[in-house]
Design a protein around this motif. Structure first.
Motif, PDB file in Angstrom:
ATOM      1  N   VAL A 113       1.032  -1.134   0.027  1.00  0.00           N
ATOM      2  CA  VAL A 113       0.236   0.016  -0.075  1.00  0.00           C
ATOM      3  C   VAL A 113       0.956   1.281   0.111  1.00  0.00           C
ATOM      4  CG1 VAL A 113      -1.704   1.287   1.316  1.00  0.00           C
ATOM      5  CG2 VAL A 113      -1.773  -1.396   1.256  1.00  0.00           C
ATOM      6  N   GLU A 114       0.804   2.138  -1.001  1.00  0.00           N
ATOM      7  CA  GLU A 114       1.749   3.260  -1.298  1.00  0.00           C
ATOM      8  C   GLU A 114       0.951   4.425  -0.249  1.00  0.00           C
ATOM      9  OE1 GLU A 114       2.257   4.473  -5.243  1.00  0.00           O
ATOM     10  OE2 GLU A 114       2.683   2.166  -5.784  1.00  0.00           O
ATOM     11  N   ASP A 115       1.931   5.047   0.508  1.00  0.00           N
ATOM     12  CA  ASP A 115       1.522   6.231   1.319  1.00  0.00           C
ATOM     13  C   ASP A 115       1.883   7.381   0.832  1.00  0.00           C
ATOM     14  OD1 ASP A 115       3.842   5.740   1.867  1.00  0.00           O
ATOM     15  OD2 ASP A 115       3.772   5.729   3.976  1.00  0.00           O
ATOM     16  N   SER A 116       2.640   7.424  -0.187  1.00  0.00           N
ATOM     17  CA  SER A 116       3.125   8.681  -0.986  1.00  0.00           C
ATOM     18  C   SER A 116       3.407   8.350  -2.411  1.00  0.00           C
ATOM     19  CB  SER A 116       4.440   9.337  -0.163  1.00  0.00           C
ATOM     20  OG  SER A 116       5.376   8.260  -0.727  1.00  0.00           O
ATOM     21  N   PHE A 117       3.502   9.759  -3.134  1.00  0.00           N
ATOM     22  CA  PHE A 117       3.735   9.429  -4.419  1.00  0.00           C
ATOM     23  C   PHE A 117       4.535  10.451  -4.912  1.00  0.00           C
ATOM     24  CE2 PHE A 117       2.635  10.366  -9.080  1.00  0.00           C
ATOM     25  CZ  PHE A 117       2.825   9.076  -9.620  1.00  0.00           C
ATOM     26  N   GLU A 118       5.541  10.092  -5.901  1.00  0.00           N
ATOM     27  CA  GLU A 118       6.566  10.953  -6.144  1.00  0.00           C
ATOM     28  C   GLU A 118       5.845  11.467  -7.540  1.00  0.00           C
ATOM     29  OE1 GLU A 118      11.270  11.050  -6.386  1.00  0.00           O
ATOM     30  OE2 GLU A 118      10.365   9.522  -7.745  1.00  0.00           O
ATOM     31  N   TYR A 119       5.581  12.782  -7.493  1.00  0.00           N
ATOM     32  CA  TYR A 119       5.107  13.499  -8.616  1.00  0.00           C
ATOM     33  C   TYR A 119       6.032  14.215  -9.507  1.00  0.00           C
ATOM     34  CZ  TYR A 119       0.264  13.452  -6.596  1.00  0.00           C
ATOM     35  OH  TYR A 119      -0.940  13.263  -6.178  1.00  0.00           O
TER      36      TYR A 119
ATOM     37  N   LYS B 266      -2.291  28.804 -14.926  1.00  0.00           N
ATOM     38  CA  LYS B 266      -2.804  27.644 -14.339  1.00  0.00           C
ATOM     39  C   LYS B 266      -1.852  26.528 -13.771  1.00  0.00           C
ATOM     40  CE  LYS B 266      -4.390  25.300 -18.451  1.00  0.00           C
ATOM     41  NZ  LYS B 266      -5.400  24.642 -18.962  1.00  0.00           N
ATOM     42  N   VAL B 267      -2.370  25.805 -12.834  1.00  0.00           N
ATOM     43  CA  VAL B 267      -1.813  24.757 -12.025  1.00  0.00           C
ATOM     44  C   VAL B 267      -2.640  23.483 -12.202  1.00  0.00           C
ATOM     45  CG1 VAL B 267      -0.333  23.677 -10.246  1.00  0.00           C
ATOM     46  CG2 VAL B 267      -0.369  26.154 -10.975  1.00  0.00           C
ATOM     47  N   VAL B 268      -2.330  22.448 -13.080  1.00  0.00           N
ATOM     48  CA  VAL B 268      -3.117  21.200 -13.063  1.00  0.00           C
ATOM     49  C   VAL B 268      -2.300  20.084 -12.140  1.00  0.00           C
ATOM     50  CG1 VAL B 268      -4.110  19.528 -14.824  1.00  0.00           C
ATOM     51  CG2 VAL B 268      -3.928  22.066 -15.451  1.00  0.00           C
ATOM     52  N   VAL B 269      -3.145  19.648 -11.311  1.00  0.00           N
ATOM     53  CA  VAL B 269      -2.812  18.550 -10.348  1.00  0.00           C
ATOM     54  C   VAL B 269      -3.717  17.442 -10.714  1.00  0.00           C
ATOM     55  CG1 VAL B 269      -2.547  17.709  -8.124  1.00  0.00           C
ATOM     56  CG2 VAL B 269      -2.227  20.319  -8.527  1.00  0.00           C
ATOM     57  N   VAL B 270      -2.905  16.385 -11.273  1.00  0.00           N
ATOM     58  CA  VAL B 270      -3.624  15.011 -11.458  1.00  0.00           C
ATOM     59  C   VAL B 270      -3.460  14.099 -10.506  1.00  0.00           C
ATOM     60  CG1 VAL B 270      -4.025  13.306 -13.392  1.00  0.00           C
ATOM     61  CG2 VAL B 270      -3.656  15.347 -14.147  1.00  0.00           C
ATOM     62  N   PRO B 271      -4.227  13.768  -9.562  1.00  0.00           N
ATOM     63  CA  PRO B 271      -3.564  13.061  -8.454  1.00  0.00           C
ATOM     64  C   PRO B 271      -3.017  11.603  -8.662  1.00  0.00           C
ATOM     65  CG  PRO B 271      -5.877  13.851  -7.799  1.00  0.00           C
ATOM     66  CD  PRO B 271      -5.410  14.234  -9.668  1.00  0.00           C
TER      67      PRO B 271
ATOM     68  N   GLU C  88       2.427  23.888  -2.431  1.00  0.00           N
ATOM     69  CA  GLU C  88       3.892  23.411  -2.143  1.00  0.00           C
ATOM     70  C   GLU C  88       4.863  23.410  -3.375  1.00  0.00           C
ATOM     71  OE1 GLU C  88       5.048  20.231   0.461  1.00  0.00           O
ATOM     72  OE2 GLU C  88       2.975  20.626   1.841  1.00  0.00           O
ATOM     73  N   VAL C  89       4.138  23.110  -4.545  1.00  0.00           N
ATOM     74  CA  VAL C  89       4.723  22.870  -5.983  1.00  0.00           C
ATOM     75  C   VAL C  89       5.272  24.601  -5.942  1.00  0.00           C
ATOM     76  CG1 VAL C  89       4.776  22.672  -8.465  1.00  0.00           C
ATOM     77  CG2 VAL C  89       3.722  20.892  -6.532  1.00  0.00           C
TER      78      VAL C  89
ATOM     79  N   LEU D 273       8.482  15.858  -6.811  1.00  0.00           N
ATOM     80  CA  LEU D 273       8.436  16.055  -5.252  1.00  0.00           C
ATOM     81  C   LEU D 273       7.298  14.824  -4.879  1.00  0.00           C
ATOM     82  CD1 LEU D 273       7.512  20.100  -5.422  1.00  0.00           C
ATOM     83  CD2 LEU D 273       9.650  18.759  -4.646  1.00  0.00           C
ATOM     84  N   ASN D 274       7.748  14.649  -3.573  1.00  0.00           N
ATOM     85  CA  ASN D 274       6.955  13.541  -2.996  1.00  0.00           C
ATOM     86  C   ASN D 274       5.693  14.054  -2.124  1.00  0.00           C
ATOM     87  OD1 ASN D 274       7.344  10.748  -2.935  1.00  0.00           O
ATOM     88  ND2 ASN D 274       9.618  11.191  -2.909  1.00  0.00           N
ATOM     89  N   PHE D 275       4.527  13.567  -2.206  1.00  0.00           N
ATOM     90  CA  PHE D 275       3.289  13.908  -1.520  1.00  0.00           C
ATOM     91  C   PHE D 275       2.499  12.873  -1.005  1.00  0.00           C
ATOM     92  CE2 PHE D 275       4.074  17.590  -4.495  1.00  0.00           C
ATOM     93  CZ  PHE D 275       4.195  18.650  -3.631  1.00  0.00           C
ATOM     94  N   ALA D 276       2.155  12.853   0.198  1.00  0.00           N
ATOM     95  CA  ALA D 276       1.025  11.892   0.543  1.00  0.00           C
ATOM     96  C   ALA D 276      -0.008  11.648  -0.390  1.00  0.00           C
ATOM     97  CB  ALA D 276       0.599  12.349   1.949  1.00  0.00           C
ATOM     98  N   VAL D 277      -0.443  10.148  -0.317  1.00  0.00           N
ATOM     99  CA  VAL D 277      -1.456  10.196  -1.554  1.00  0.00           C
ATOM    100  C   VAL D 277      -2.849  10.580  -1.107  1.00  0.00           C
ATOM    101  CG1 VAL D 277      -0.261   7.920  -2.345  1.00  0.00           C
ATOM    102  CG2 VAL D 277      -1.901   7.778  -0.414  1.00  0.00           C
ATOM    103  N   ASP D 278      -3.040  10.898   0.176  1.00  0.00           N
ATOM    104  CA  ASP D 278      -4.237  11.539   0.278  1.00  0.00           C
ATOM    105  C   ASP D 278      -4.216  13.014   0.414  1.00  0.00           C
ATOM    106  OD1 ASP D 278      -2.516  11.686   2.635  1.00  0.00           O
ATOM    107  OD2 ASP D 278      -4.203  10.829   4.070  1.00  0.00           O
TER     108      ASP D 278
END
Length: 959
Positions: free
Chosen positions: A896-902, A946-951, A928-929, A914-919
């Motif tokens: 189970v991943e608790d973070s994701f490297e975007y 604009k800033v587009v964040v795709v989870p 933060e970005v 950058l690493n962020f928690a998946v939730d």
């Protein structure tokens, strides 16, 4: 050096396993059992090539895995050591087959041990060992002492049959028996002598003597099985084989035909093998019909003296048909050339033509006759029979596509509905009568439709198929001209071989008393084993008797003649899995306790070539032993896997045409230098080629016949590049790779993993030594997770007791999940890929932690047992215990991943991650970005549009 010395490590652990009987299953029957078995190998003089171990490696992986999962594992090995090859060598050299066989066995065992299989060698068996074939002979005796009761659908002791005869005669007896048995009352039975009664029982026993059409090879002096004959010649030696009627021992496998068919639904076998067995058994529902022969009168056969009841030959030809509805379309009858009525049916005018045809048919095997669907041949006998429905005369022909042993050896030919009959009718200008109004294009081909309504068919005109069939069967049965019947293609198995190197048949022949002839009797059970006697040479006698006829003074109780034929090659392999359960028992084939514990084989691996031979006979013997209460299971092998063939990768050198002949020195051109030249490709030994580069000097030494004085046109870099092609691995193609050479150079673990890595187990795949380097490098990379070179060049142990990181545990447990699933589904090739990925990722993570590496060693141990044993002991565990440690437990939480490297894009280009928690909320990620130093640098003080964040995918900043 920190490098891994595979030769030293592997030899050490192989000796350790031998010394400690590491793989002998314990007597602790509280554990669940698992029985993994390889098909019985025959030890040929050529030894193993790299294609042979494929299935052995697969079964060994499963066996080792099951031990780790807590099973008590039986994984034995032995040898089917009787056989024709050793006998042929004995004929050529005069050397006893046992000597040759022993040398071959020594070589095989050495090669198998070199590969590191977890066999329990204390249980090794050999079919040619008298202590083993004593029990093969005993099973033969039990079959002889049994009959098949169709009422109970089981084999029973012969005494239950004779009790029925004594009480009611043959009334009510439903038995699998010879076709020529006669009826009698209880009074008639009880009035017979003991010898007369015994003679009658011979027609009911599950093994019996009968005249049978067999594959006779005069040059080899023996009967051959169908799978030992190819294109009319013996597979060994290429000698002509003819069809011959001979007195043979038979096994009444036909009694089990229906059970052999239905039993396929209860076992986990490949569908292709099941279908082969279904086709071989060949169940057909139809009708038996009698065609009266014109001009053939009934007569008494004075040679029949089984009882005081004389038997009459019939003046009918009986056929079995699945399409009785087409009987009005019969325009000729076809008999097998061996049919018993042929002499009576042949007219003087046709005598020469019939004899010539029969002699020609003798030279073709049954397999070839059945396979030839295009050729048309036959001969008219000069006689006719009468169609029972309309009394029309039907000419009788012989054709070799009809077999005497299949059905009744006669076929009612309906050319409008059967293509083979159609071709025959066209060839001999015979009528073709349509029988259904739905049949089409009969001027071009047959049409076997069952649609429409009947025409030209008198009592069934206008009826449908179902109505017509029922009407005709009822009509035939009312008049005693036929009946509804279920038929099987399966025939009783010939159980005699006229050779020396096989199990002696435990039978002697009594004196000829003038009425019954010389009857066969079993020797006393206390006289088992009946061992092979010494003989002067291994050929038939001058009078044509089998080789055992040469044994001087070889008589039972110094008085009675023994049976001189021996058992076929499949005898000892039809029950061998039970002997492994208790191989040293001198009182029973295996103890009841052992048989009840091990039951039957859980996993059986072997080639598809045994589909209708070994596998069918084994199922037959197993069902018989189950019927008689000796074994608890009806089927011998729960799961069957057929491994694919490993094909050879042949290499070629190219000789310029016109060179190497008539005193002109040969010129060989490297592959890339041919440039349109006219060349002849010639096989080069793959063992002197490395990554497609030929060792020219080795080639000159190996093939002086080709390379004497040769010139080699090479590549600019000085190399000679060979060509390559995938072919069957064989000596003639110089593409045989000896596993010993691979083990010496790369190690047994590398060989094991590479064979699994080649592709799915069941598929054929080419061997390419070039690809083995990747697995070789993997093993060394694995080793470097545990060792490194220190400043002085010495090996330094680098494993630590630190706690693993989440990333390391994720890598490990992903591999645990994959490894377990792959073994359970027999997908071994993808496991090797997973291990490679795992080691690469752990290397990248600089992971040298015991908690991770110890689990990895266990995962690898079924595939690479030698290095696993070595590392397991180095990790501080008791030496030799890796085989019985618990298999690693997969924990899903670690995946189970608790973070994701975007990836962070600026105007579509990734500039940082950058690493962020998946939730994490998208707005918080955006903030933060934008605050990140790298992002600020690329923004250059500008405000993003604009800033587009795709989870869990990407962040894109547009400026």
């Amino acid at each position: 050096m920190a490098d891994y010395n595979h030769q030293q490590v592997e030899k050490y652990w192989q000796q350790f396993w031998d010394d400690h009987n590491t793989f002998s299953p314990k007597s602790d029957t509280d554990k669940p059992k698992y029985y993994a078995l390889d098909m019985f190998p025959y030890p040929s003089g050529a030894g193993l090539h790299v294609g042979h171990p494929l299935g052995y490696i697969a079964s060994d992986i499963v066996a080792r895995y099951k031990r780790l999962k807590g099973y008590n594992v039986l994984h034995p090995m032995g040898f089917d050591s009787f056989g024709l090859p050793a006998e042929q060598y004995a004929i050529q050299t005069g050397q006893h087959p046992a000597v040759t066989t022993e040398a071959n066995l020594t070589r095989y065992i050495e090669q198998l041990k070199n590969i590191g299989f977890s066999y329990d060698w204390t249980r090794e068996i050999r079919t040619s060992d008298p202590s083993y074939y004593k029990w093969t002979q005993w099973i033969f005796m039990e079959l002889f002492r049994s009959w098949y009761n169709k009422e109970t659908d089981h084999a029973e002791p012969i005494e239950t049959l004779t009790a029925k005869f004594a009480a009611n005669g043959t009334a009510g007896v439903q038995a699998a028996c010879d076709d020529d048995v006669t009826s009698f009352t209880a009074d008639e039975w009880n009035a017979m002598s003991e010898t007369e009664q015994y003679a009658i029982t011979l027609k009911y026993r599950l093994t019996f003597l009968a005249d049978a059409v067999v594959n006779w090879c005069p040059a080899l002096g023996t009967v051959l099985a169908n799978d030992e004959v190819k294109d009319g010649v013996s597979e060994r030696g290429g000698y002509p084989v003819e069809q011959k009627l001979m007195r043979q021992w038979m096994m009444r496998i036909t009694a089990y035909a229906d059970r052999l068919l239905t039993g396929l639904d209860t076992i986990d076998w490949t569908e292709s093998i099941k279908e082969q067995q279904r086709n071989w058994i060949g169940k057909s529902v139809g009708a038996s019909v009698r065609f009266k022969v014109q001009g053939l009168t009934s007569k008494v056969d004075e040679s029949e003296a089984t009882t005081n009841h004389k038997l009459q030959t019939t003046n009918f030809i009986e056929v079995f048909t699945t399409r009785v509805d087409t009987i009005y379309g019969v325009t000729f009858m076809v008999l097998a050339p061996e049919h018993e009525l042929v002499p009576s049916l042949t007219t003087p005018e046709q005598q020469q033509a019939v004899e010539e045809y029969i002699n020609a048919a003798k030279m073709r095997s049954e397999r070839d006759r059945m396979a030839d669907v295009k050729g048309v041949s036959g001969v008219f006998t000069g006689s006719c029979c009468l169609n029972p429905l309309n009394n029309e005369p039907v000419p009788i022909y012989l054709a070799d596509y009809v077999l005497a042993g299949y059905g009744t050896g006669a076929v009612m030919a309906v050319p409008s509905g059967d293509q083979r009959d159609y071709g025959f009718a066209k060839h001999f200008n015979l009528p073709i009568i349509p029988v259904l109004d739905a049949q089409k294009d009969l001027d071009q081909q047959a049409d076997n439709t069952k649609e429409g309504h009947y025409i030209n068919s008198r009592i069934i005109n206008g009826l449908t198929y179902k109505e017509a069939t029922a009407t005709l069967i009822a009509w035939l049965e009312e008049r005693g001209m036929g009946k509804g019947k279920v038929n099987f293609r399966l025939r009783d198995a010939v159980f005699s071989r006229q050779r020396y190197w096989g199990e002696p048949v435990p039978v002697y022949f009594g004196e000829n008393d003038g009425s019954t002839g010389r009857l066969p009797y079993l020797i006393d059970e206390s006289d088992l084993p009946l061992e092979l006697p010494a003989i002067d040479k291994y050929l038939p006698t001058e009078t044509g008797e089998p080789p055992l006829g040469r044994a001087e003074g070889w008589k039972y109780k110094e008085e009675y003649d023994y049976e001189l034929s021996t058992m076929p090659g499949w005898a000892g392999s039809s029950w061998y899995w039970y002997r492994y359960m208790d191989p040293h028992n001198s009182d029973r084939f295996a103890s009841k306790e052992d048989v009840d514990y091990w039951q039957n084989v859980d996993l059986y691996i072997g080639g598809t070539e045994h589909a209708t031979g070994h596998l069918l006979y084994s199922r037959f013997w197993n069902k018989f032993m189950h019927d008689r209460g000796y074994v608890p299971q009806d089927e011998p092998f729960k799961k069957l896997i057929n491994q694919g063939m490993i094909q050879g990768r042949s290499n070629f050198v190219y000789r310029v045409k016109g060179t190497g002949v008539e005193g002109i020195a040969p010129v060989f051109v490297s592959l890339n230098q041919i440039n349109g030249q006219d060349v002849t490709p010639l096989h080069a030994d793959v063992n002197i080629v490395d990554n497609d580069v030929l060792d020219i000097e080795a080639f000159k030494k190996a093939r002086p016949d080709l390379a004497d004085g040769a010139e080699f046109i090479i590549e600019p870099d000085g190399k000679y590049i060979v060509g390559a092609e995938v072919e069957k691995m064989s000596k003639s193609k110089f593409n045989v790779v000896n596993p010993d050479d691979i083990v010496t150079k790369y190690g047994a673990d590398v060989l094991r993993m590479y064979e699994m890595f080649l592709g799915p187990l069941e598929q054929a795949k080419p061997w390419n030594t070039n690809g083995i380097d990747g697995v070789y490098r993997f093993v060394r990379k694995l080793w470097r997770l545990f060792y490194k070179d220190n400043a002085t060049g010495e090996s330094e142990w680098i494993v630590t007791d630190e706690n693993p990181t989440p990333a390391e545990l994720k890598v490990l447990h992903r591999t645990i999940q994959k490894a377990e699933n792959d073994i359970e589904t027999y997908s071994f090739n993808t496991s090797i890929s997973a291990f490679m990925v795992c080691v690469n990722e752990l290397t990248s993570l600089n992971c040298h932690k015991r908690a991770v590496l110890q689990e990895l060693v266990l995962l690898l141990s079924p595939y690479a047992p030698h290095i696993a044993e070595e590392l397991w002991a180095k990790l501080g565990n008791e030496p030799g215990t890796v085989s019985y440690a618990p298999f690693p437990v997969f924990t899903p939480n670690y995946l189970v991943e608790d973070s994701f490297e975007y990836p962070i894009q600026i105007n579509g280009k990734v500039r940082t991650t950058l690493n962020f928690a998946v939730d994490r909320a998208p707005k918080e990620i955006e903030d933060e970005v934008l605050a990140d130093e790298v992002v600020q640098k690329w923004l250059e003080g500008k405000t993003p549009k604009k800033v587009v964040v795709v989870p869990k995918r990407i962040v894109n900043v547009v400026i």
